[in-house]
Design an enzyme around this catalytic site. Sequence first.
Site, PDB file in Angstrom:
ATOM      1  N   GLY A  16       0.639  -1.138   0.094  1.00 32.27           N
ATOM      2  CA  GLY A  16       0.292  -0.018   0.144  1.00 32.27           C
ATOM      3  C   GLY A  16       0.796   1.222   0.066  1.00 32.27           C
ATOM      4  N   ARG A  17       0.335   2.311  -0.561  1.00 31.32           N
ATOM      5  CA  ARG A  17       1.068   3.617  -0.623  1.00 31.32           C
ATOM      6  C   ARG A  17       0.071   4.858  -0.198  1.00 31.32           C
ATOM      7  NH1 ARG A  17       2.800   2.964  -5.794  1.00 31.32           N
ATOM      8  NH2 ARG A  17       0.930   3.414  -6.329  1.00 31.32           N
ATOM      9  N   ASP A 237      -9.256  -0.302  -7.706  1.00 33.05           N
ATOM     10  CA  ASP A 237      -8.057   0.251  -8.531  1.00 33.05           C
ATOM     11  C   ASP A 237      -7.718   0.183  -9.883  1.00 33.05           C
ATOM     12  OD1 ASP A 237      -7.611  -2.486  -8.427  1.00 33.05           O
ATOM     13  OD2 ASP A 237      -5.868  -2.661  -7.047  1.00 33.05           O
TER      14      ASP A 237
END
Length: 489
Positions: A16-17, A237
Site C-alpha cells: 500500500g502507498r 484500483d
Amino acid sequence: MTFRHCVAVDLGASSGRVMLARYDSKHRTLTLREIHRFVNCLQKTDGFDTWDIDSLEKDIRLGLKKVCNEGILIDSIGIDTWGVDYVLLDKQGQRVGLPVSYRDNRTTGIMSQALVQIGKSEIYRRSGIQFLPFNTIYQLRALTKQQPELTAQVAHALLMPDYFSYRLTGEMNWEYTNATTTQLVNINTDDWDDTLLAWTGAKKGWFGRPSHPGNVIGDWICPQGNRIPVVAVASHDTASAVIASPLANKHSAYLSSGTWSLMGFESKMPYTTDEALAANITNEGGAEGRYRVLKNIMGLWLLQRVLKERRITDLPALIAQTEALPACRFLINPNDDRFINPDDMRAEIQAACRETDQPVPVSDAELARCIFDSLALLYADILHELANLRGEKFTQLHIVGGGCQNALLNQLCADACGIRVMAGPVEASTLGNIGIQLMTLDELNNVDDFRQVVSANYDLTTYIPNPDSEIARHVAQFQPKRQTKELCA
C-alpha cells in the site's frame, strides 16, 4: 486557488502507498510524491487467509499524519483498493471478525452451485460480470453457509475501500465501480440485485445503494483540527487505473499490469451477448457511466510468488538473464486456477509443464521466461477475443501500472499482439484516484480532460511489434497446453 494538494491511498494485494499529488491549475502540471509505503500480506486466522486491516488502517493514518505534519493543507483524500473483498460490521459499527481474502479456498465449489441453482446465463444477464470463483457473491454464500454464528452478528458489509473511508469519516458508502466487481449489482439498475443477493443468504440491509464516483463521503479530522473531505473515487484500483490511461481513441485497448493483468476497452454500453458470456467477458463499472469491458488474467502474481519463494531481490538482473533465453520453450496457461494460491508456485509451474510433455523450467530465469512468454501469448489471445466481440480491431495497447516497467514483457506483448504498445504511467491507479478528486474539486471537467493532463505530464515508452520474433511466429499455434479448470470459467 492555484495549487491543490490531494492525497491518494492506493492499496494493492501486496503493498500500500499514501501518495501526495500537487496540481497547479494555472499551468496544468501534476506531480506525485510518495509519502508512506507499507506491506500488505495474508495471515492465517482460525484457518482462513485473512487481511490484517488494523495494521493497514494504522499505516493509512500514519501516512496522512506525515502529510499534515509537513504543514501541507490537504484539499481532499481518496482511497482505492483491490476488488471483491469486504469487511463485516455489527449494529454498533464494530468489525465482526477479520476480512477473509479472495485467495482463501473457502469458495471452492460454490460457483458450481450457483450455476446449477440460478443458471449461468441468468447470473450473467443480471450482472454482466465474469465468473471468477472468488467473486463476492460466492464469498458471501460461503460465509452464510459455513459461519452462521458470524452471520448473525452482521448489520453491514463494506467493501475494502469503503471500510477505510468509514474508519476515517464515520460515514458508510458503497462506491459503484468496486460494487460491480461483486457480481451482485444489477447491470440495468446499478443497484443490488435482489435475486442474486438472496441466493447468498446475505441480507439486503447490509448494503446501501451504490454511489457513483465523485461524491464526498465525509470529513477526516487531521491532527491539526482541519476537516478534510474524503472523496468516493473510482475505488476499484483498476477503475482508477483506466481513468489515468491516456487512451488515444476508440481503437485503443488497455492493459492494467500488476499482480493481476486486466485487459479491455472502454464502452458506453455493456456487452452481455451469448458471445460475451462464452468468452467470460466482464462489464465492470467505470467513471462517467462508462463500462470497463475486460478480462482478468492472473498476471505478475506468478512471478511475485516465485520471487518470494526463491528470495530473489534483484529483479532487473533476473530479467536480463531471462531475455537471453530462447522464447516459447516452456508454456503454461496462466489462468489455470491451479495458480491462484499454490503452496509452491515453482513446483506448480514445473508440474504443469511436465504434465504437457514439455521441457521443465529449472533455473529462476527459465521460470521467469515461462511466465513472461505465457502471459504475452495469453494477452494476444484475449486481445483478439475482445476485438472479435466488438467487431473492430485495435491499433494500440496502453499498458499501465507497475508491470509496465518490465520492458521485456512489454516487447513480448507488442510482438505477440502485433500492435504498438504504449507503456505508462506506472502510477496509474494513484493518478486515476487523484483525477476524480480534482474533478470533485472542480479543477477538471471530466475524464478526457484529466487524460490530457496525464499525457502532458508523464512520458510514455513506445514498443513497436517485431513480426519476425520467435513469439510472433508462435502466436498462431498457441493453445493452453492441457485441458484446464480455468480461473475464468
